[in-house]
Write an enzyme that holds these catalytic residues in place. Structure first.
Site, PDB file in Angstrom:
ATOM      1  N   LYS A  23       0.843  -1.211   0.046  1.00  0.00           N
ATOM      2  CA  LYS A  23      -0.190   0.119  -0.040  1.00  0.00           C
ATOM      3  C   LYS A  23       0.748   1.278   0.035  1.00  0.00           C
ATOM      4  O   LYS A  23       0.532   2.294  -0.725  1.00  0.00           O
ATOM      5  CB  LYS A  23      -0.799  -0.001   1.189  1.00  0.00           C
ATOM      6  CG  LYS A  23      -1.377   1.426   1.779  1.00  0.00           C
ATOM      7  CD  LYS A  23      -2.586   1.283   2.946  1.00  0.00           C
ATOM      8  CE  LYS A  23      -1.766   1.445   4.206  1.00  0.00           C
ATOM      9  NZ  LYS A  23      -1.342   2.911   4.436  1.00  0.00           N
ATOM     10  N   ASN A  24       1.890   1.163   0.735  1.00  0.00           N
ATOM     11  CA  ASN A  24       2.786   2.440   1.062  1.00  0.00           C
ATOM     12  C   ASN A  24       3.744   2.608  -0.113  1.00  0.00           C
ATOM     13  O   ASN A  24       4.252   3.651  -0.158  1.00  0.00           O
ATOM     14  CB  ASN A  24       3.603   2.315   2.397  1.00  0.00           C
ATOM     15  CG  ASN A  24       2.257   2.677   3.518  1.00  0.00           C
ATOM     16  OD1 ASN A  24       1.128   2.876   3.298  1.00  0.00           O
ATOM     17  ND2 ASN A  24       2.634   2.434   4.910  1.00  0.00           N
ATOM     18  N   CYS A  49      -5.084  12.178  11.914  1.00  0.00           N
ATOM     19  CA  CYS A  49      -5.717  10.844  12.172  1.00  0.00           C
ATOM     20  C   CYS A  49      -5.265  10.643  13.655  1.00  0.00           C
ATOM     21  O   CYS A  49      -4.593  10.881  14.226  1.00  0.00           O
ATOM     22  CB  CYS A  49      -5.277   9.796  11.318  1.00  0.00           C
ATOM     23  SG  CYS A  49      -3.400   9.378  11.251  1.00  0.00           S
ATOM     24  N   ARG A  73       0.128  14.803  12.230  1.00  0.00           N
ATOM     25  CA  ARG A  73       0.727  14.534  10.515  1.00  0.00           C
ATOM     26  C   ARG A  73       0.826  16.025  10.020  1.00  0.00           C
ATOM     27  O   ARG A  73       0.200  16.490   9.335  1.00  0.00           O
ATOM     28  CB  ARG A  73      -0.296  13.738   9.956  1.00  0.00           C
ATOM     29  CG  ARG A  73      -0.905  12.689  10.664  1.00  0.00           C
ATOM     30  CD  ARG A  73       0.162  11.499  11.147  1.00  0.00           C
ATOM     31  NE  ARG A  73       0.738  10.966  10.068  1.00  0.00           N
ATOM     32  CZ  ARG A  73       0.041   9.885   9.369  1.00  0.00           C
ATOM     33  NH1 ARG A  73      -1.016   9.338   9.822  1.00  0.00           N
ATOM     34  NH2 ARG A  73       0.705   9.271   8.283  1.00  0.00           N
ATOM     35  N   ASP A  97       5.033   0.984  11.920  1.00  0.00           N
ATOM     36  CA  ASP A  97       3.664   0.439  11.500  1.00  0.00           C
ATOM     37  C   ASP A  97       3.674  -0.899  11.870  1.00  0.00           C
ATOM     38  O   ASP A  97       2.641  -1.655  11.740  1.00  0.00           O
ATOM     39  CB  ASP A  97       3.820   0.195   9.975  1.00  0.00           C
ATOM     40  CG  ASP A  97       3.563   1.770   9.275  1.00  0.00           C
ATOM     41  OD1 ASP A  97       3.753   2.147   8.327  1.00  0.00           O
ATOM     42  OD2 ASP A  97       3.226   2.770  10.272  1.00  0.00           O
ATOM     43  N   ARG A 151      -8.774  -0.088   5.135  1.00  0.00           N
ATOM     44  CA  ARG A 151      -7.804   0.670   4.379  1.00  0.00           C
ATOM     45  C   ARG A 151      -6.620  -0.034   3.926  1.00  0.00           C
ATOM     46  O   ARG A 151      -6.010   0.372   2.826  1.00  0.00           O
ATOM     47  CB  ARG A 151      -7.755   1.785   5.252  1.00  0.00           C
ATOM     48  CG  ARG A 151      -8.488   2.631   5.640  1.00  0.00           C
ATOM     49  CD  ARG A 151      -8.277   3.896   6.330  1.00  0.00           C
ATOM     50  NE  ARG A 151      -7.093   4.466   5.816  1.00  0.00           N
ATOM     51  CZ  ARG A 151      -6.027   5.267   6.547  1.00  0.00           C
ATOM     52  NH1 ARG A 151      -6.317   5.453   7.741  1.00  0.00           N
ATOM     53  NH2 ARG A 151      -4.973   5.795   5.905  1.00  0.00           N
TER      54      ARG A 151
END
Ligand code: EPZ
Length: 418
Positions: free
Chosen positions: A23-24, A117, A122, A305, A396
């Protein structure tokens, strides 16, 4: 009440799991496709909510995006709108990655500030510092960041912290900015290397990604390319912890072992057996583990993460472990939920003191993407049934995660809304 996952603990996970595309890596690469006037083909693109949001963003900016299974086809020839509305940026922080590409391609960008978030404020100060250094005039107002080219010229930029997003955004703007740009104290994540390789294959001249100094020699225009993204090292790490916490025997396919070294090192420290296996890894859980201490750091340190997922394992290991979260100021939201399952975790600022015990099934909520994964992992080891709600966070970033767990023998089901 929305959909939720029901996890009945005690099953031993066995079998093979195929890891999806990262995803990243995909999110910045999709943003970088705005730099090109030709067709881009991306392979191994998982079906994730964040990727759908980024596709919507590209379409709003004038690109054509279509999905054929795991292939994403992006045609950026029609990109003409430089404004990203807050309806998109509030849904996904990483949509701010379009800013650098819009500045490079259209010489102007107006992007609503991404919502913070659960894990932290952020900020974007380092992105702004980079754009300003390149000669773009940046103004902030009514929740928007507006950038306009004055006299764009390659420059030397020093990042105060090795921000992944800032490194990526500056790299994308610099790719089409005349002159020579150097990013010092750049983030070194593998996803940045994948982004460099992607943009270079479009015709850019970037080198040094993966190290702390990246050099970009700006070019006039960029062409089309077909690219297969790297596997998702965080999804892989999540399944490695699943094998460990369930005393299972799991074979991971489609991974880059090098990207997993910090996770391999810590799991080995607690006593998990990890064996190389024809390009992938075999992870063999044991009955008794040793506690250990972990500090999250920028790559190649232990990834933030993976902090929540690892904490789920440590809270099931007798003895005291210490986890320090150095990247985000508020990334212990999963702790209160793990406590509902019986975890004994004390928080002192960015330090979590974890006393190993046993999990009992409970009703819990996922507060952010990785916290949700951590709750599934705790549910695998819990006595009884765990009910996890707010699955939108998990969707997500994890493709069909409950199906992958089920295929390994976990007793997991996704229920429809009550
Ligand atoms: C990327 O976020 C990842 N997201 C995150 O993954 C990951 O946790 C993070 O990097 C760290 O590895 C994507 O790649 C889409 P940062 P990013 O900029 O780029 C501070 C997940 O679970 N900072 O490296 O937003 C910031 O506050 C997500 O998949 C500034 O101070 O992270 C944070 O403390 C969650 N000023 C630290 O740097 C800035 O201008 C690291 O943030 C930018 C960042």
């Amino acid at each position: 009440m929305g959909e939720h996952l029901l996890v009945r603990g005690g099953k031993i996970l066995k079998g093979q799991v195929n890891i999806s595309g990262s995803k990243n890596a995909i999110l910045p690469i999709m943003a970088a496709s705005l730099l090109s006037e030709k067709e881009i083909i991306l392979n191994e693109v998982p079906d994730l909510e964040d990727i759908n949001v980024m596709a919507e963003a590209l379409k709003l900016l004038g690109a054509k995006v279509k999905r054929e299974g795991k292939v994403l086809i992006i045609d950026g020839s029609g990109v003409s709108n430089y404004e990203l509305p807050e309806s998109i940026s509030r849904r996904m922080r990483a949509s701010n990655l379009v800013m650098g590409a819009l500045l490079g391609r259209l010489h102007e960008a107006r992007v609503a500030f991404p919502g913070g978030c659960a894990i932290g404020s952020r900020p974007m100060d380092l992105h702004i510092k980079g754009f300003k250094s390149l000669g773009y005039e940046i103004s902030e107002g009514s929740g928007y960041l507006h950038g306009k080219e004055q006299h764009a010229q390659g420059k030397e930029i020093m990042l105060d912290v090795p921000s992944v997003g800032a490194t990526e955004n500056i790299m994308m703007a610099a790719a089409l900015t005349p002159g020579y740009t150097i990013i010092r104290n750049a983030a070194r994540e593998p996803e940045i290397v994948d982004l460099q390789n992607f943009i270079n294959r479009m015709g850019a001249r970037i080198k040094g990604a993966g190290l702390d100094t990246i050099r970009i020699d700006g070019v006039e225009r960029l062409g089309g390319v077909e690219h297969t993204v790297i596997p998702d090292r965080i999804e892989a790490g999540t399944f490695m912890v699943a094998a460990a916490i369930s005393c299972g025997d799991v074979w991971l396919e489609n991974i880059v072992v090098e990207h997993l070294q910090p996770v391999i090192s810590k799991l080995t420290e607690v006593g998990v057996e990890i064996l190389p296996w024809s390009g992938g890894l075999r992870v063999v859980g044991k009955r008794n583990y040793r506690p250990t201490d972990i500090k999250t750091m920028p790559y190649p340190g232990f990834p933030t993460d993976m902090q929540a997922q690892m904490m789920s394992l440590l809270a099931a290991i007798p003895g005291t472990s210490v986890m320090v979260e150095t990247i985000f100021e508020n990334r212990f939201m999963h702790v209160q939920e793990l406590r509902r399952m019986g975890a004994d975790i004390k928080i002192e600022g960015r330090v979590a003191i974890i006393k190993g015990g046993h999990y009992e099934g409970a009703n819990v909520e996922s507060t952010d993407l990785r916290a949700g994964a951590a709750l599934i992992l705790a549910g695998l080891a819990a006595r009884g049934e765990t009910r996890i709600s707010k699955l939108e966070h998990i969707d997500r970033g994890y493709e069909k995660i409950h199906e992958k767990f089920k295929a390994l023998g976990a007793d997991v089901e996704r229920t429809s809304p009550d």
